[in-house]
Structure formats: C-alpha cells, structure tokens
Design a protein around this motif. Structure first.
Motif, short mmCIF file in Angstrom:
data_model
loop_
_atom_site.label_atom_id
_atom_site.label_comp_id
_atom_site.label_asym_id
_atom_site.label_seq_id
_atom_site.Cartn_x
_atom_site.Cartn_y
_atom_site.Cartn_z
N THR A 525 -4.67 25.04 3.03
CA THR A 525 -5.77 24.39 2.19
C THR A 525 -6.59 23.73 3.34
O THR A 525 -6.39 23.50 4.35
CB THR A 525 -5.22 23.26 1.48
OG1 THR A 525 -4.31 22.30 2.34
CG2 THR A 525 -4.21 23.69 0.42
N SER A 529 -12.18 19.85 0.97
CA SER A 529 -12.29 20.82 -0.06
C SER A 529 -11.19 21.20 -1.08
O SER A 529 -11.31 20.88 -2.50
CB SER A 529 -13.02 21.99 0.60
OG SER A 529 -13.30 22.81 -0.66
N ASP A 530 -10.20 21.58 -0.49
CA ASP A 530 -9.12 21.99 -1.07
C ASP A 530 -7.94 20.56 -1.40
O ASP A 530 -7.86 19.75 -0.50
CB ASP A 530 -8.10 23.04 -0.50
CG ASP A 530 -8.89 24.37 -0.53
OD1 ASP A 530 -9.26 24.67 -1.41
OD2 ASP A 530 -8.67 25.06 0.39
N PHE A 531 -7.29 20.77 -2.67
CA PHE A 531 -6.20 19.52 -2.77
C PHE A 531 -4.87 20.13 -2.24
O PHE A 531 -4.53 21.27 -2.56
CB PHE A 531 -6.15 19.05 -4.06
CG PHE A 531 -7.36 18.24 -4.48
CD1 PHE A 531 -7.55 16.99 -4.18
CD2 PHE A 531 -8.35 18.77 -5.22
CE1 PHE A 531 -8.62 16.00 -4.67
CE2 PHE A 531 -9.52 18.00 -5.77
CZ PHE A 531 -9.54 16.71 -5.22
N SER A 534 -0.60 18.77 -6.07
CA SER A 534 -1.28 18.19 -7.16
C SER A 534 -1.04 16.74 -7.70
O SER A 534 -1.67 15.89 -7.91
CB SER A 534 -1.18 19.02 -8.42
OG SER A 534 0.01 18.73 -8.97
N TRP B 182 -17.46 27.42 -1.33
CA TRP B 182 -16.88 27.04 0.01
C TRP B 182 -17.11 28.14 0.94
O TRP B 182 -16.81 29.24 0.62
CB TRP B 182 -15.36 26.80 -0.12
CG TRP B 182 -14.44 26.24 0.94
CD1 TRP B 182 -14.59 24.94 1.72
CD2 TRP B 182 -13.94 27.03 2.03
NE1 TRP B 182 -13.72 24.96 2.66
CE2 TRP B 182 -13.38 26.12 2.82
CE3 TRP B 182 -13.67 28.20 2.03
CZ2 TRP B 182 -12.44 26.70 4.02
CZ3 TRP B 182 -12.82 28.78 2.91
CH2 TRP B 182 -12.27 27.93 4.11
N LYS B 196 -14.52 27.61 -5.95
CA LYS B 196 -13.35 26.97 -6.48
C LYS B 196 -13.84 26.20 -7.87
O LYS B 196 -14.98 25.69 -7.93
CB LYS B 196 -13.08 25.66 -5.40
CG LYS B 196 -13.06 26.42 -4.03
CD LYS B 196 -12.61 25.46 -2.98
CE LYS B 196 -12.20 26.21 -1.81
NZ LYS B 196 -11.89 25.38 -0.62
N VAL B 556 -6.05 16.53 -10.66
CA VAL B 556 -7.01 17.65 -10.49
C VAL B 556 -6.52 18.77 -10.11
O VAL B 556 -5.63 19.05 -9.08
CB VAL B 556 -8.15 17.33 -9.70
CG1 VAL B 556 -9.10 18.46 -9.35
CG2 VAL B 556 -8.88 15.70 -9.80
N GLU B 558 -7.01 22.59 -9.14
CA GLU B 558 -7.89 23.29 -8.27
C GLU B 558 -7.57 24.97 -8.88
O GLU B 558 -6.48 25.25 -8.57
CB GLU B 558 -7.90 23.30 -6.73
CG GLU B 558 -8.88 24.20 -6.17
CD GLU B 558 -8.63 23.87 -4.58
OE1 GLU B 558 -8.32 22.76 -4.23
OE2 GLU B 558 -9.57 24.69 -3.84
N ARG B 560 -8.86 28.66 -6.98
CA ARG B 560 -9.81 29.13 -6.34
C ARG B 560 -9.79 30.44 -6.14
O ARG B 560 -8.55 31.20 -6.29
CB ARG B 560 -9.65 28.71 -4.56
CG ARG B 560 -8.35 28.67 -4.13
CD ARG B 560 -8.10 28.01 -2.80
NE ARG B 560 -6.63 28.40 -2.20
CZ ARG B 560 -6.36 28.13 -1.08
NH1 ARG B 560 -7.11 27.41 -0.26
NH2 ARG B 560 -5.13 28.55 -0.52
#
Lengths: 563, 563
Positions: A525, A529-531, A534, B182, B196, B556, B558, B560
C-alpha cells in the motif's frame, strides 16, 4: 541544522512539504517526498549506500547511549536473521524514573502548538531520511528483509507513513481555531460576547509497541501521530528488532533538544530477554495511548486490559485471493507469484488463501482446471525464484524459528503443489532462506478448514478448491468476519462476481485489489493514497492513516471569558 | 415535502445550511438556524406554541405505533415530574426480529453516500424543528424542565447539536475522495496507474441509550452522528423519558421512507419496567456503536463489556467553581445563583463545589470573608427565586425521588448556609419543586471530603473552605483527575491564579469558564462553538462535538484496479 533555525524558520522550512502531504491525502494521487532509489542518497547531508553501510557497521558491538534518565542497565542481544550478532546494547529503563521525566517536557511541547510540533516532526523525518541507508541495514539485519526491500519499506515508505500521520494530526488539531469571538444577538439588548481560546492538549505518554518484521513502517505512524498531537512517546521495540527504532529515537531526541524541547519526549524502553515489559507498561496510568502491531492474542489482551489508554492495534488476519476468471492469465500468475514470494510471505498483507473453483476458471488462454491453475502458479513462483541471486533478493531471510517451523509443518496439511526449497545466501551462509510452499486443500473438508481458517504467517499459501464463485464469495465473507483480513484480492472478468466480491468487502470492511496483473501487488500500500487495513474487521482496529487514527490522541480544552 | 424532492433537490435544499454549519464549526463564531424564541414558530409548517400543546395533549393516552417489525407488546408508564400520567404506550421489540430488519436497509443507505445522507438527516431535523413545541412539551413532562427551558434546550439547542454532528460526520466522510487516479512514475518505463474508489461504510447498528434529564439534547448528537455515517440507529430511551425520543424516531422513520430508504434504519426499543434492556442490547454482536449518557457505574460497565462496539459515554463528574477574587462581586453572585438554580441543578454541567479561601476574597466591594461570600450567594439565590412564579419558571420540577432524597440528605452533611425551600406550582400541584441548598464544608476535614468528592446530582452545592488559592487549585486538579468534570469555572483578578487554573484545566482536560458575570452561564454550552465535555477526564470519554466523535463511526473501504 535546527539549532540555527528559529521556530518560525523551522515552520517555513517544512510547511511546503506538509501542505503537499495534505493535498496528497485529499486527492489520494501519487506523491512522496522520500526518494525510492538507493542512488538518490549521498548528497545534501544524506548518507550514500556505502556510507550507510559504514555507519551501520560502526554501530555493531557498541553501546547506544541515548542519554535517557533512569537507565539502570544495558541490554541487547539481537541476532540478525542473516546470522550476524549485532552486539548493540541499549539503555534499560527504570520506568518509575523514566516516565515522570517524559512528562516533564509535555507542557512546553503542548504550548508549541500544532504547526511547530509538525515542523519538528518533519525535521526528525528529514534526519531519518538522511540516514535511510544506515537504518535500512538495521532493518535488514533485524527483520530479515532483503536489502532493497529493507531500504524501501523501512526507509522512504516508512517515512511516508510517518509524514502522513503528521499531516493528519496537524490538520485535525488546526480544524478548531486557536481563538474565537462569539457574539450572540439578544434582540434590543446588548449581545452576549465571549472570547474563547481552544488548545489541543495531549492525552499523556504514548506507548509504541514495535514489531519484528516492519519495525519502522509499522512503528512510524503511531510514533509520529502521538508526538505531533503533543504526547510524549515511549518506544518499546520488539526484542529482535531494537536497532531501527533505537536509531529513530536517537534522531528524535537530537532534533527535539536542538529545537529547544525536552529530548525525553521520545524515549526507548529496551528489555531484558523474557522480561515482557510491554504488559507492564501497557497498564501504567501514565500510558494513555498504545500503538501495537503483532499477534492477535496480545492485541486482544491490550484492547481488554489497557482500559486507561486509547489502543490502536494491527493483529493477525487471513488474506484471501478469489480467482474466478481473468483476461490476463500470465499476468495474474506472475503478479501472484511475486506477492507470495516477497519477503518470504512474512507480511501481514501477503495472500494466504487462494480460492479457486474446483470446476476451473476461464482465462484468455482458454479454460483452466483447478489443477492447472495451481500448477501454473507453482511454475510461476518457480520461474520467479529460479535464479538464486534473484531469489535471495526477493525472499530475504526467515525472520525467526517459528516461521520456519510453520513452513515445515504446512507440507503435512494437504497435497503439496509447490514444495518449499532451501536457498543458500552466499554472503550470509547462516541465513535461513526458503521459497514459498503452496498446499492444495479442499474447501469443503472440515480438517482443511482448520488449516485455511487460521493465519499461517510466513511463506505458506493454500490453494483452496471451492464449489463455485458464489461459494468462494461466501467463504471470503466468513473469513473476513471471523478472522479479519488486511487485504483481499480478486481476479474476475464477470461483472456479477466483481459486484459480489465488492459487496462483501464493503459489508465486512476489507480493502480490495481487483485484477492486479502488473507492477502493483496486493501486499503493497502507498501512503497518502492507500489505506493499510480498514479498522473495521478483526485484523486491525485502526487504519493507516485516517482521521480516526489521530483524532482521539489529543483533546481540545476551551477557555472562555466574558469579552 | 421530501416525497416530491429528488435526491438532488433534497441535497440542494439543505446544502446551504450544512455549509453554514461547517463554517461555524471552523470559526466557532455564534450561529444557529433554529430559532430560540417560542413565537418564531407557527408559520411555514411549524407548530405554534398553542398548536404544539394541542398536539402533545392529543398524544396522551394513545398508542404510538411506529410500524416497527418484531413488535411483540406495547409498553409505557411515564409519569411527568409535574404529576401528569402520560399514558402513552410504545412498541416493545423482539430484538431478534428488529435488529435484522434494521440491517436490511443499510446497503442502500451506505450507497446513498455522505451528502445525501446528510441531506436526509437535515430534513429530519427540519421536521423535528417544525414540531419543536410538541416535543418541548414531551421534554417538559419527562425531564421536569420548566417549559421555556424544555423548549430551548430540548428544541433548538438539541437540534443544533444534532446538526453539528451531521456536519462533522459529512465533512469527515468527504475528506477522502470517492475516486482517485494514482499514477506512479517508473523512470523510463510506463508509470504504474491504478483507479481507486473509496467508500465510507457503516460499522453496523448503533445503540443510543437516552437519559432522563435531556433526552433530546444528549441524544441527538449520537443519533445523528451514527445515522449520517451510514449506520442504523436503535434508540433505547430512558424509561421515564420515552416520548421525546419516540416522537423523534417517528419523524426520522417518516422522512427515511419518503426519501426512499428503509424506515427501519431508525427504530425505538422501549422496555418493560425493570427489564434493563440496555445491558442486553449493548453486548449484541449487531451493535457496533453505543452512545450513552448516565451514571458512571453503567458507563464504566459499557466501556468494559461492550467490547464489540465503539462506546461514547457521558458519565458523572464533580464540577468546581474556584472563587479567589472578582471585580464584579454582584455580577459573580447573580451569575452563580442562576447556574445553581437552573433546572434545580439537575444538569451534568451545574457547579457543585464552590472553593472559597477561608481567609476570604478580594472584590470590587472590598474584602469579603468566606462567610460573607457564602451568605452573599445565598441571598442572591434567594433573591432570584423569591417570586414563586419566577422560581417555578427557573427550577422546573425535581425529576425523580432519588434527587429529592439526596437533596434532603444534603442538609446533614454540614452547616446549611441556604436551606432548600419547597415551592408550589399552581398549575401542577403534584410537582416536587425545590430551591437549591448550599452547605458549608471545611475542605480540610476528611468527612467533608467524602461529601464534596462525590457527585451529588441535583440542587445541592458545597461551599468548601480552602486554605488558599493554591490549595484550591490543587483540589481542583485532584477533583478533575479523580472524579472528572464537565465544567470548571473560576473567578479571579489575579493573573497568576488565572494561569494556575488554566494550566490545571489544560493538564487535566477540563473546559474552563473564567469570570462569567453576565448572561452566559457555566452550565450552558453552545453548539458549533463550545465543546460539551472534553473526553479527556473521567466525566466523559467523548466531547460534543469534534472529529473524534464521528471519525470512528464509519470506515473507508478502498477498491483499486489496474487502470
């Protein structure tokens, strides 16, 4: 150097980077201020690869005196997964002396305010960045990561995550203004007028409990989130991975002192073998925040017992890849082969269960049976790791004997589709280097379930035969709900299956990567930008990084007066 | 009506209010869209005072059928502190039927997205606002508040707090964009590109456990924060204050249905006498968020036992006023007299311990001895409540027999400086109306400490003689640290004392009001500007309202994909 910078200059120096970080978080577009190429270092005060190696070598066999109060002993005993004895000793703390000393500087650190605190944190990160190659060697020789990975994940990527936490923390604290005038109309009478001041205040001392495999990457978010919100931070590294965080603490203490703050705002708590100091520290009344990466058992213990603290945990999970169909069979196999091999699967994000319909899948190369897919993946891993030099560069070393034991036991769990292979590391002959094992399991058999429904941390994956895509989706749901997942991946060309997988991930709060066949891997990740995780399934109660990760590390105190 | 509004129109209708709320939160300047004057209602669809009374009267003795699934019985038995039996019955739920039904609509509610959810919440708040006078009567006849207070605190002020929560929730969810591209450069090779998507997802079903004294004011923040972040909300009112929240639930269900969502996203859990349903509900696996206002004992129980949920509690505290010196002696006394009298001191924010140096204080009217200050305050309360009509309008009624018993017992704790007086309410002769008691205690005596170091909820305050200002500051610190505090007030003209008090409040995380002598009182906080509680001392683990109050009610997810 910060010594020559006023507070204002320190803020001016770092504000542009902070603003870029805040903008990146808002857009989630690609951004990083920390170079990813080893050769980018060596100028403007940063150590080159060779200088970093020299600095690291000079540390071996030395006492790392951090100048901490309450040091009652010197402890150490790290042995690199590559076989080298580090021989570095660290201060062992009398916490009854150290903890009060850490609180002494909190008033001034609080009064500095969010922006100056952020600037000091960014100065720390820059000094860390300058010593990336030195710290990368320390990460390599504690985690067992191969050098390039130790450099990237333990250096720029970890620094990105730290900066991300600072940006979130700074923003969160500045949402409420420092002062406000409040004027409430009262019809024909004079309005009510109050002058209000709002001050972000720390919770107390934060405890960072580090992990063996990613001491900096998993450590920096909590460390910097807590420090940026005004808390002192006590860093309790994993006993096998002290050096990377000890170097970090040393830099933080230097920068704090140079900036006019108490260096004891950041301190190290190294421990004697078997001392288990985390359990003692975690329930101390001074400790009000805990960040932890590690086993589910201890993470659950912390969540239940450290009631006086905000507890942020990343624990174990079972990561699933659902393989239903693909329009790039080769790309899928090579992408997965890389994910399974990287750092010998010793990542919390590495896929474990590959769910494949027993009736096979549809691909751009025609239909493939379950056996063909598994054999294809095995071949792909074999191809990737066929050359020993390349294998060593990808796999790194097995981090500890438990992982090796699990790997060896895995072969007995089912039919071995790809046996693990021993690789020799010519530079470090004592390193334990192993290729991943892939074991076939029947998803419908109860004894198989016992295997695939537990985390088997290390280079072990299960090719689980399922009845259908729908069966796979339901198993995915059950796995996330019961065991948690840091990552989920799926390969499908069917819109319906994609919808179903997405819905499960939305309902069970898991991060999903769809149809990755190129140079991005499910186990990676990117900060800003990426988590990472969660925070909504059993694998972790927090995500890196979001508002929730920082918002409760401080409180806002309001003082209001009649104006 | 919302039935005729598209989603887009509903957003357009409420977006300006939402934007104003967000701006107010940012500046903390005065703002409210909800009129505070009773006569402001009666047009544009809102009920006038008389219409509200008629509507309330029409409810008495009826069954409030909310159309909830799983209703297995009808329960009720509220008796107004003013003596009226309400005779309203409410659905009693089979939670094994109701909870699954509440989850059924969550997918669509999640997919609506943060902005539409906020608009629906604002539509609910507007319909509540239209019925302010009806709900105010319900608040009056459950809490015992006098009508004007029930109207203001239970109406516009509660609605403000609900709107504030929606604004925070909407902002927090929209910080992460719905989608991002991205693109990571790869030198001479093609960049890595990912598409994403980011979706805020609810945690599950939220449980709101209401309180007796401020069912709407303390209930709306959690209710709207959870609903706006995509969760279903089960409202468990206090058995003596069901009607205000039942009316709220009815309106919420109507608006949800009209806007095309499942009305079961908001439901009521009324209980049989002694059923104690909160304890059962709190540990149900479906319940992932709990908001609670009430006793410390049950709040602590929730925090320890409802491990599957995010728990937000407001519990008991001991509020202190430090009286060291003033340049407006009369203003100070009349301000304090009002604070002690309002709603018979039955507010979590009412001052309890008045710390006064035994050597007396300096004022604009010359030095005043400890006895003179206490006598002056007693006279000021007497003067304020000398007229029975005015006393009734300020005091309201004693909410329950426990408060009356505590009030009666308080006289035995020390020397009574101002005895409590019984007041007759001509309109409601059964109402128990009492003026506050002020009891003198010596801060240095251990048996006094037992009294002033416990919360004595109700119209009881202690004039605690302390050795010095420094002694008072240390007692303040100890009180906040050990017992918690929702509010702290101080009167001083000394910069040094002011600094010391501020430092204690910053270190112990308590909200401080300084030198209030006019029309703002320590026990009042205004939404969008003041924080209610700090979330950093034992009185409450959350503040109304800040980022931390909303950020962990959703996660949140995600998704992608390679682009």
């Amino acid at each position: 150097m910060a010594t020559e910078l006023t507070d204002h200059e320190l803020i001016a120096k770092h504000r542009p980077t902070l603003d870029q970080a805040l903008e990146a978080i808002r857009t989630r577009a690609y951004w990083s201020p920390h170079p990813e190429h080893p050769k980018a270092y060596g100028e403007n005060g940063s150590l080159s690869l060779a200088e970093g190696k020299t600095a690291f070598d000079a540390l071996l066999g030395t006492r790392l005196d951090l100048g901490q109060p309450g040091t009652d002993d010197w402890v150490g005993g790290e042995v690199s997964p590559y076989g080298v004895e580090l021989g570095v000793t660290y201060p062992h703390a009398d916490v009854d002396v150290l903890l009060p000393a850490m609180r002494a500087g909190q008033g001034a650190w609080r009064d500095a305010g969010p922006e100056l605190r952020a600037a000091v944190c960014l100065e720390i990160l820059q000094r860390i960045s300058d010593r990336t190659h030195e710290i990368a060697h320390a990460v390599m020789h504690t985690s067992g990561q191969a050098y390039l990975m130790a450099f990237q994940a333990g250096g720029p990527h970890a620094q990105d995550r730290g900066l991300e936490a600072v940006a979130y923390a700074c923003f969160e604290q500045l949402r409420t203004p420092a002062a406000a005038e409040w004027t409430k109309p009262q019809g024909k009478r004079d309005p009510l007028v109050l002058a209000k001041e709002f001050t972000p205040v720390p919770r107390g001392v934060a405890l960072l409990i580090g992990c063996n495999t990613f001491p900096t990457w998993n450590g920096y978010p909590g460390l910097f989130a807590s420090l940026a919100t005004g808390n002192a931070v006590l860093v309790k590294p994993h006993p096998r991975a002290v050096l990377p965080l000890a170097l970090t603490v040393r830099i933080a203490r230097e920068v704090l002192a140079e900036a006019g703050f108490d260096p004891n705002l950041v301190a190290l708590a190294a421990e004697r073998p078997g001392e288990g100091i985390a359990k003692t520290l975690a329930v101390r009344p001074e400790i009000r925040i805990i960040d932890y990466t590690g086993s589910t058992a201890f993470g659950d213990w912390l969540e239940s017992h450290a009631r006086q603290a905000q507890v942020y945990t990343e624990k174990a999970g079972v990561n699933t890849v659902l393989i239903e169909s693909t329009d790039d069979y080769k790309g899928m196999l090579s992408n997965l082969a890389f994910s399974l091999s990287l750092y010998s699967g010793q990542m919390c994000t590495t896929p474990q269960n590959l769910l494949i319909p027993r009736t096979g899948i549809i691909t751009d190369e025609g239909p493939k049976s379950y056996d063909e897919v598994v054999a294809g993946l095995a071949r792909s891993v074999d191809g990737l790791l066929g050359d020993d030099a390349r294998a060593n560069a990808l796999l790194g070393a097995i981090v500890n004997p438990d992982v090796k034991a699990r790997l060896e036991a895995a072969a007995a769990l089912g039919e071995v589709a790809l046996p693990s292979r021993e690789i020799t590391n010519p530079e470090f002959p004592d390193a334990v280097v192993r290729t991943p094992v892939i074991v076939k399991l029947d998803g419908a058999k109860p004894d198989s379930e016992a295997a695939y429904m537990s985390e088997c941390f290390g280079p072990v994956s299960f090719a689980v035969a399922v009845d259908s895509a729908a069966d796979a989706v339901e198993l995915l749901r059950r796995t996330i709900r019961e065991k948690g997942a840091m990552t989920v991946a799926a390969y499908t060309t069917s819109e319906a299956v994609e919808q179903d997988v997405q819905e499960v991930c939305l309902e069970e709060a898991a991060q999903l990567s769809l149809n990755l066949t190129g140079g991005v891997y499910v186990n990676q990740t990117a900060a800003f930008s990426d988590f990472h995780g969660s925070g909504g399934n059993p694998a972790a109660n927090a995500a890196l990084c979001d508002g929730a990760f920082v918002a409760n590390r401080f409180r806002v105190v309001e003082v209001r007066r009649q104006a």
